[in-house]
Design a protein around this motif. Sequence first.
Motif, mmCIF file in Angstrom:
data_model
loop_
_atom_site.group_PDB
_atom_site.id
_atom_site.type_symbol
_atom_site.label_atom_id
_atom_site.label_comp_id
_atom_site.label_asym_id
_atom_site.label_seq_id
_atom_site.Cartn_x
_atom_site.Cartn_y
_atom_site.Cartn_z
ATOM 1 N N VAL A 237 0.880 -1.224 -0.190
ATOM 2 C CA VAL A 237 0.040 0.199 0.208
ATOM 3 C C VAL A 237 0.793 1.381 0.005
ATOM 4 O O VAL A 237 0.589 2.187 -0.680
ATOM 5 C CB VAL A 237 -1.092 -0.017 1.371
ATOM 6 N N TRP A 238 1.899 1.225 0.742
ATOM 7 C CA TRP A 238 2.778 2.408 0.811
ATOM 8 C C TRP A 238 3.639 2.633 -0.751
ATOM 9 O O TRP A 238 3.476 3.811 -1.078
ATOM 10 C CB TRP A 238 3.897 2.277 1.967
ATOM 11 N N ALA A 239 4.104 1.614 -1.277
ATOM 12 C CA ALA A 239 4.420 1.756 -2.572
ATOM 13 C C ALA A 239 3.435 2.352 -3.489
ATOM 14 O O ALA A 239 3.688 3.227 -4.477
ATOM 15 C CB ALA A 239 4.937 0.469 -3.116
ATOM 16 N N TRP A 240 2.135 1.911 -3.362
ATOM 17 C CA TRP A 240 0.988 2.346 -4.204
ATOM 18 C C TRP A 240 0.853 3.981 -3.865
ATOM 19 O O TRP A 240 0.522 4.674 -4.682
ATOM 20 C CB TRP A 240 -0.131 1.564 -4.096
ATOM 21 N N HIS A 241 0.710 4.050 -2.717
ATOM 22 C CA HIS A 241 0.344 5.538 -2.311
ATOM 23 C C HIS A 241 1.571 6.601 -2.655
ATOM 24 O O HIS A 241 1.127 7.853 -2.989
ATOM 25 C CB HIS A 241 0.451 5.645 -0.514
ATOM 26 N N ARG A 242 2.841 6.070 -2.850
ATOM 27 C CA ARG A 242 4.021 6.797 -3.384
ATOM 28 C C ARG A 242 3.758 7.180 -4.925
ATOM 29 O O ARG A 242 4.322 8.067 -5.470
ATOM 30 C CB ARG A 242 5.238 6.311 -2.667
ATOM 31 N N ARG A 243 3.128 6.184 -5.500
ATOM 32 C CA ARG A 243 2.946 6.279 -7.065
ATOM 33 C C ARG A 243 2.423 7.537 -7.344
ATOM 34 O O ARG A 243 1.161 7.816 -6.996
ATOM 35 C CB ARG A 243 2.298 5.072 -7.443
ATOM 36 N N PRO A 244 2.929 8.582 -8.326
ATOM 37 C CA PRO A 244 2.266 9.687 -8.787
ATOM 38 C C PRO A 244 1.210 9.371 -9.758
ATOM 39 O O PRO A 244 1.152 8.311 -10.419
ATOM 40 C CB PRO A 244 3.564 10.267 -9.336
ATOM 41 N N GLU A 245 0.308 10.328 -9.747
ATOM 42 C CA GLU A 245 -0.884 10.241 -10.840
ATOM 43 C C GLU A 245 -0.231 10.282 -12.363
ATOM 44 O O GLU A 245 0.399 11.365 -12.687
ATOM 45 C CB GLU A 245 -1.918 11.116 -10.590
ATOM 46 N N PRO A 246 -0.368 9.452 -13.171
ATOM 47 C CA PRO A 246 -0.022 9.326 -14.451
ATOM 48 C C PRO A 246 -0.742 10.654 -15.241
ATOM 49 O O PRO A 246 -1.890 11.007 -15.043
ATOM 50 C CB PRO A 246 -0.262 8.110 -15.233
ATOM 51 N N PRO A 247 0.105 11.326 -16.362
ATOM 52 C CA PRO A 247 -0.723 12.501 -17.014
ATOM 53 C C PRO A 247 -1.407 11.652 -18.091
ATOM 54 O O PRO A 247 -1.692 10.489 -18.399
ATOM 55 C CB PRO A 247 0.477 12.972 -17.697
ATOM 56 N N ASP A 248 -2.486 12.565 -18.484
ATOM 57 C CA ASP A 248 -3.262 11.936 -19.744
ATOM 58 C C ASP A 248 -4.016 10.829 -19.590
ATOM 59 O O ASP A 248 -4.071 10.082 -20.578
ATOM 60 C CB ASP A 248 -2.441 11.890 -21.051
ATOM 61 N N LEU A 249 -4.517 10.525 -18.430
ATOM 62 C CA LEU A 249 -5.376 9.332 -18.095
ATOM 63 C C LEU A 249 -6.553 9.556 -18.980
ATOM 64 O O LEU A 249 -7.458 10.597 -18.895
ATOM 65 C CB LEU A 249 -5.618 9.207 -16.900
ATOM 66 N N PRO A 250 -7.246 8.288 -19.661
ATOM 67 C CA PRO A 250 -8.325 8.484 -20.215
ATOM 68 C C PRO A 250 -9.800 8.318 -19.214
ATOM 69 O O PRO A 250 -10.892 8.714 -19.761
ATOM 70 C CB PRO A 250 -8.462 7.240 -21.051
ATOM 71 N N GLU A 251 -9.581 8.118 -18.135
ATOM 72 C CA GLU A 251 -10.657 8.320 -17.107
ATOM 73 C C GLU A 251 -9.999 8.827 -15.737
ATOM 74 O O GLU A 251 -9.010 8.741 -15.501
ATOM 75 C CB GLU A 251 -11.060 6.689 -16.870
ATOM 76 N N PRO A 252 -11.182 8.955 -14.967
ATOM 77 C CA PRO A 252 -10.838 9.744 -13.561
ATOM 78 C C PRO A 252 -9.792 8.857 -12.746
ATOM 79 O O PRO A 252 -9.810 7.690 -12.850
ATOM 80 C CB PRO A 252 -12.317 9.883 -12.770
#
Length: 300
Positions: A237-252
């Motif tokens: 979960v910590w690794a997931w939490h630190r992952r940045p939001e990718p740009p240009d996503l097709p959905e929210p």
Amino acid sequence: MEGTALAELLLAGLGGLDEQQRVAGAALLDTLLVPDDGPLDLDGWTDRVLELLWRARGRPTDPVGEEVAALAAAGRAAGSLTAHGTAALLPARYAAARRRTALALTARSLPALLPQALADLTWVHRRLTQAELDARSRRVELDPAAARALREVTGVVRPLLQPDPRPPFVPEGAAALLREAQRRTCLGCGAPLRAGHDVVPLLPRLRLPLDSVAGLVAVCAPCARSRGTALPSLRVVWAWHRRPEPPDLPEPWEQERVAGALVAVVAALPAGVPLWAGRSTSDRSTGSEGDRLRALLAPA
């Protein structure tokens, strides 16, 4: 009412539910997972029903099913394949459909789903109107103790209401974007990721199916094979939490929504339950994961 007694009461009533009521029941449990002991928000419950029916195989051929089909078609035409994406692209259309659906669900399904011990629904009837719902602020008051008991039995009752064997929804191009956001490493074990990697849900769909892109993680083949239905370990979960939001996503993206669902589900875990830690390894829950997860995911 104790959790065991409530579970028996709910399980006894499952046989009399039709398909739409089962989906509505699963959505109700999902909505009540957030432990605020407040009233049931009927529009929020309807949001969850719409999401669960969005990609369901063989939607019910009734007004609710027809409403979802029409809304999904409008969403596709606007460029979205999910309920939440459609709500963002077509807010007025979505809000109107949700309002109609909430009325139909409340009048037809809610009395069959909520035992009298949970809520007073004597005011609900088949000819219920929007004005009557609005007069009650589109909410249903719940008995706090019974609501807490209901959350305790969600893990037992929910899979029986709506088993969800479907693979997670992965929007086109999202797999590559997730891989880059994770610096081309497996979120489970940290191994390098190559093209053609797997994408699995952080929160197992059998426990709580979400069509949120933030709830997906890119993993290597061994981690995907070992994923199973266990909840993720705190390290994952910590690794997931630190992952940045990718740009240009097709959905929210909906990171906060997934985090809230994780906390709610993990908070009900007793000690000794295996947690997925990547590949073929697992940790064991201590019974305090809910509090630890809240602290871990708290805003800085």
